[in-house]
Design a protein around this motif. Structure first.
Motif, PDB file in Angstrom:
ATOM      1  N   UNK A 110       0.850  -1.190   0.000  1.00  0.00           N
ATOM      2  CA  UNK A 110       0.000   0.000   0.000  1.00  0.00           C
ATOM      3  C   UNK A 110       0.883   1.237   0.000  1.00  0.00           C
ATOM      4  N   UNK A 111       0.448   2.347  -0.602  1.00  0.00           N
ATOM      5  CA  UNK A 111       1.237   3.585  -0.541  1.00  0.00           C
ATOM      6  C   UNK A 111       0.942   4.418   0.702  1.00  0.00           C
ATOM      7  N   UNK A 112       0.089   3.948   1.584  1.00  0.00           N
ATOM      8  CA  UNK A 112      -0.378   4.753   2.708  1.00  0.00           C
ATOM      9  C   UNK A 112       0.676   4.943   3.798  1.00  0.00           C
ATOM     10  N   UNK A 113       0.478   5.962   4.598  1.00  0.00           N
ATOM     11  CA  UNK A 113       1.485   6.375   5.581  1.00  0.00           C
ATOM     12  C   UNK A 113       1.685   5.370   6.709  1.00  0.00           C
ATOM     13  N   UNK A 114       0.690   4.542   7.007  1.00  0.00           N
ATOM     14  CA  UNK A 114       0.822   3.620   8.132  1.00  0.00           C
ATOM     15  C   UNK A 114       1.600   2.360   7.773  1.00  0.00           C
ATOM     16  N   UNK A 115       2.170   2.306   6.594  1.00  0.00           N
ATOM     17  CA  UNK A 115       2.940   1.140   6.154  1.00  0.00           C
ATOM     18  C   UNK A 115       4.426   1.328   6.428  1.00  0.00           C
ATOM     19  N   UNK A 130       0.962  -9.423  -1.182  1.00  0.00           N
ATOM     20  CA  UNK A 130      -0.307  -9.245  -1.878  1.00  0.00           C
ATOM     21  C   UNK A 130      -0.381  -7.878  -2.541  1.00  0.00           C
ATOM     22  N   UNK A 131      -0.856  -7.875  -3.779  1.00  0.00           N
ATOM     23  CA  UNK A 131      -1.060  -6.648  -4.549  1.00  0.00           C
ATOM     24  C   UNK A 131      -2.517  -6.575  -4.986  1.00  0.00           C
ATOM     25  N   UNK A 132      -3.069  -5.349  -4.998  1.00  0.00           N
ATOM     26  CA  UNK A 132      -4.468  -5.177  -5.360  1.00  0.00           C
ATOM     27  C   UNK A 132      -4.668  -4.580  -6.736  1.00  0.00           C
ATOM     28  N   UNK A 152       6.629   1.373  -0.951  1.00  0.00           N
ATOM     29  CA  UNK A 152       7.858   1.768  -1.629  1.00  0.00           C
ATOM     30  C   UNK A 152       8.061   3.261  -1.403  1.00  0.00           C
ATOM     31  N   UNK A 153       9.218   3.666  -0.901  1.00  0.00           N
ATOM     32  CA  UNK A 153       9.442   5.102  -0.692  1.00  0.00           C
ATOM     33  C   UNK A 153       9.448   5.856  -2.016  1.00  0.00           C
ATOM     34  N   UNK A 164       2.824  -3.470 -11.953  1.00  0.00           N
ATOM     35  CA  UNK A 164       3.901  -4.362 -12.385  1.00  0.00           C
ATOM     36  C   UNK A 164       5.263  -3.804 -11.996  1.00  0.00           C
ATOM     37  N   UNK A 165       5.398  -2.473 -12.008  1.00  0.00           N
ATOM     38  CA  UNK A 165       6.649  -1.840 -11.567  1.00  0.00           C
ATOM     39  C   UNK A 165       6.824  -2.014 -10.064  1.00  0.00           C
ATOM     40  N   UNK A 166       5.760  -1.759  -9.316  1.00  0.00           N
ATOM     41  CA  UNK A 166       5.818  -1.907  -7.864  1.00  0.00           C
ATOM     42  C   UNK A 166       6.181  -3.338  -7.475  1.00  0.00           C
TER      43      UNK A 166
END
Length: 229
Positions: A110-115, A130-132, A152-153, A164-166
């Protein structure tokens, strides 16, 4: 006859270079880390992720096809589908339950801040990443069951990578961790034997004839176990 005997027989029908390459690749394969995709819409994304799995030595890809159907394009995969095992599900929950039953931690991306930043995440146990979907990411139901969340930072205005890049970036980072660790990430002897037979068979053009001759000479072909855990 044993599975090892059957493999030795099959190897008579491939070149020494092919046999050596199969052995080399299997030494770098892992089931310690696996990838799962939840309802990815774009056909090329699933195929590209599968190709990255093959390149980075991840043997198993789990694809949930609840809404959009089969998501693998063999043209984009460029042959990777021969060497990566694809497991299909109607619901992500079925895959999550299977992972947990077999002792895999669930890593939600996830790109969210709590990760946790990928740079600071340490892989210590068998894990399913897991990817969504491209637009919405993983479902809330799955996010709530995650053991850990990673991101990913990023330093730009754009808030997320193409899936696919992530996936490639995360696979690159985590497989590098594995190979520089003392974790038991290699395939078991039984898994190596199973995949050696599978890949050798896929390398033989006239396989049906070879199998027929084996059965005429030695009897029934041994049953092979089929487990990715």
């Amino acid at each position: 006859m044993t599975a090892a005997h059957y493999l030795k027989y099959l190897q008579e029908f491939i070149t020494p270079d092919r046999k050596r390459r199969i052995d080399e690749v299997l030494q770098q394969r892992t089931n310690f880390l696996t990838i799962a995709l939840e309802d990815v819409y774009q056909l090329h994304n699933t195929s590209a992720v599968m190709r990255s799995c093959e390149i980075f030595g991840i043997q198993n890809l789990h694809v949930i096809e609840q809404r959009f159907g089969k998501r693998v394009d063999v043209e984009i995969a460029m042959g990777a589908q021969k060497w990566v095992d694809i497991h299909r599900y109607q619901k992500m929950q079925d895959a999550v339950d299977l992972f947990k039953k077999n002792g895999f931690q669930i890593i939600a991306t996830t790109p969210h801040e709590d990760a946790i930043s990928l740079d600071h995440f340490e892989l210590t146990q068998p894990s399913a990443v897991l990817f969504g979907t491209e637009k919405y990411g993983l479902s809330d139901e799955i996010m709530q069951q995650a053991d850990v969340k990673i991101k990913i930072p990023m330093s730009g205005f754009t808030e997320s990578f193409n899936i696919s890049v992530a996936a490639s970036l995360i696979m690159y980072s985590l497989t590098n961790q594995l190979r520089s660790s003392n974790l038991p990430w290699h395939l078991s002897d039984e898994q190596i034997l199973m995949k050696s037979i599978d890949w050798t068979q896929k390398s033989i053009r006239s396989l049906a004839d070879v199998k027929k001759r084996y059965e005429e000479q030695y009897g029934t072909i041994p049953q092979l176990p089929h487990s990715f855990f």
